[in-house]
Design an enzyme around this catalytic site. Sequence first.
Site, PDB file in Angstrom:
ATOM      1  N   TYR A   1       0.814  -1.221   0.000  1.00 50.19           N
ATOM      2  CA  TYR A   1       0.000   0.000   0.000  1.00 50.19           C
ATOM      3  C   TYR A   1       0.847   1.270   0.000  1.00 50.19           C
ATOM      4  O   TYR A   1       0.331   2.366  -0.224  1.00 50.19           O
ATOM      5  CB  TYR A   1      -0.958   0.025   1.204  1.00 50.19           C
ATOM      6  CG  TYR A   1      -1.958  -1.131   1.229  1.00 50.19           C
ATOM      7  CD1 TYR A   1      -2.095  -1.987   0.145  1.00 50.19           C
ATOM      8  CD2 TYR A   1      -2.748  -1.358   2.343  1.00 50.19           C
ATOM      9  CE1 TYR A   1      -2.989  -3.035   0.175  1.00 50.19           C
ATOM     10  CE2 TYR A   1      -3.655  -2.414   2.379  1.00 50.19           C
ATOM     11  CZ  TYR A   1      -3.766  -3.256   1.285  1.00 50.19           C
ATOM     12  OH  TYR A   1      -4.657  -4.292   1.319  1.00 50.19           O
TER      13      TYR A   1
ATOM     14  N   LYS B   1       3.989 -15.309   2.424  1.00 48.55           N
ATOM     15  CA  LYS B   1       3.839 -16.063   1.175  1.00 48.55           C
ATOM     16  C   LYS B   1       5.260 -16.372   0.691  1.00 48.55           C
ATOM     17  O   LYS B   1       5.685 -15.995  -0.408  1.00 48.55           O
ATOM     18  CB  LYS B   1       3.045 -15.200   0.168  1.00 48.55           C
ATOM     19  CG  LYS B   1       2.638 -15.923  -1.094  1.00 48.55           C
ATOM     20  CD  LYS B   1       1.541 -16.945  -0.886  1.00 48.55           C
ATOM     21  CE  LYS B   1       1.237 -17.671  -2.188  1.00 48.55           C
ATOM     22  NZ  LYS B   1       0.440 -18.891  -2.006  1.00 48.55           N
TER      23      LYS B   1
ATOM     24  N   ASP C   1      -2.469 -18.187   2.247  1.00 42.44           N
ATOM     25  CA  ASP C   1      -3.652 -18.874   1.714  1.00 42.44           C
ATOM     26  C   ASP C   1      -4.133 -19.931   2.706  1.00 42.44           C
ATOM     27  O   ASP C   1      -5.335 -20.092   2.946  1.00 42.44           O
ATOM     28  CB  ASP C   1      -3.379 -19.474   0.318  1.00 42.44           C
ATOM     29  CG  ASP C   1      -1.996 -20.068   0.175  1.00 42.44           C
ATOM     30  OD1 ASP C   1      -1.159 -19.862   1.081  1.00 42.44           O
ATOM     31  OD2 ASP C   1      -1.732 -20.748  -0.831  1.00 42.44           O
TER      32      ASP C   1
ATOM     33  N   ASP D   1      -4.682  -6.784   6.293  1.00 45.73           N
ATOM     34  CA  ASP D   1      -5.911  -6.075   5.932  1.00 45.73           C
ATOM     35  C   ASP D   1      -7.020  -7.096   5.664  1.00 45.73           C
ATOM     36  O   ASP D   1      -8.136  -7.001   6.194  1.00 45.73           O
ATOM     37  CB  ASP D   1      -5.615  -5.251   4.665  1.00 45.73           C
ATOM     38  CG  ASP D   1      -6.746  -4.311   4.306  1.00 45.73           C
ATOM     39  OD1 ASP D   1      -7.666  -4.167   5.101  1.00 45.73           O
ATOM     40  OD2 ASP D   1      -6.694  -3.732   3.199  1.00 45.73           O
TER      41      ASP D   1
ATOM     42  N   ASP E   1     -10.177  -8.592   8.552  1.00 57.22           N
ATOM     43  CA  ASP E   1     -11.613  -8.511   8.254  1.00 57.22           C
ATOM     44  C   ASP E   1     -12.259  -9.890   8.315  1.00 57.22           C
ATOM     45  O   ASP E   1     -13.377 -10.041   8.814  1.00 57.22           O
ATOM     46  CB  ASP E   1     -11.846  -7.901   6.864  1.00 57.22           C
ATOM     47  CG  ASP E   1     -12.059  -6.395   6.958  1.00 57.22           C
ATOM     48  OD1 ASP E   1     -11.557  -5.804   7.931  1.00 57.22           O
ATOM     49  OD2 ASP E   1     -12.712  -5.819   6.068  1.00 57.22           O
TER      50      ASP E   1
END
Length: 366
Positions: free
Chosen positions: A146, A195, A227, A251, A255
């Site tokens: 980001y 990852k 994942d 992020d 959620d």
Amino acid sequence: MNFNVGVIKGDGIGPEIVTEAMKVLDAIGAKFGHSFNYTQILMGGCSIDATGEPLTDEAIQAALSSDAVLMGSIGGNTSTSPWYKLPADKRPEAGLLKLRKSLNLFANLRPAYLYNELKEACPLRDDIIGDGFDMMIMRELTGGLYFGERSTKEEDGQLVARDSLTYSETEIRRIAKRGFDIAMKRRKKVTSVDKANVLDSSRLWRKIVEEVAKDYPEVEYEHMLVDNCAMQLVKNPRQFDVILTENMFGDILSDEASMVTGSIGMLSSASLNDTKFGLYEPSGGSAPDIAGQGIANPIATILSAAMMLRYSFDLDAEASSIEAAVKKVLADGYRTIDIMPQEADKRASVTQVGTAAMGDLIVERL
Ligand code: NAD
């Protein structure tokens, strides 16, 4: 002890829910012999109305000179409020981004805790929920994808977009230390999520986390691919204590984790820098649809105040006392409108209360 708390009541339900958190803090002060001195700080739409800016330099200074900041929420109805006709850097949310940047808040903490009494709000099966779960998502907040360089350019007759994901050793080390410190205050387990089978930034992440882990021999730690983590959160959420991860993965995972707990009105959060300073706020927004009606759930803000006591002021017993009072009030059958059961027979067995009454009931149980 004396603590200076910057208070950003903000917009919408912000003033209503922060008032209840201050009520609880004052009751904690009286019970444990502390005093909390509050400095009101303007940010968001109310600051635009008063000064023309979503966050003034004076407001930043006031936040910087506080020991910690407790915040409600900012913003209004994004379709109808005149604040959203202003240029992007003059809108309410620009104030929050500027504050996070000015205070170097690189570590975001979001607990995902399933209360026994609110189990039915959890979309997972009973056998998966078991006796509930209690995890903390620790997300890096100021680096990664980001904040990397980005561009969209025409190449060979078509548009090509690029976003870059960069992490330095320093950025990873400071968030990893925070993650292990938090684990030491909890069940002493860290799951570092990356990852590393694909990304260089994740391989560096993994290497630095392993180095930091050596300084915390009491903490059990593991690496998990993102994942797999997304899957494990709904398959077996009880396995997690602290989930430590980079900005974009955090992020998404935070959620996902918060969804499995039920109402947004219950979810606290903290953003920390490398001092004891932190910004504490509910995960939800300013809820303009219910503002001014006295029905908003203040629990997320009250639990954010508890996080402030634990992580900025090292007042663990005081924080636990607030958390226990919240559990007790739910066990005693009190609910704000957002956490009322759906079915009529279950609704009959609980009592619906408003924002101020919920604050009072929690204070009574401290
Ligand atoms: P929201 O979180 O404000 O509301 C979503 C839904 O959840 C609404 O139905 C609302 O009534 C409900 N809700 C939220 N908090 C609640 C509480 N404590 N008790 C009971 N119900 C609650 O999200 P939104 O409607 O998308 O955004 C409204 C405004 O808030 C926007 O201006 C947005 O930019 C802003 N916002 C601010 C923050 C922040 O201050 N950190 C975070 C998210 C959104």
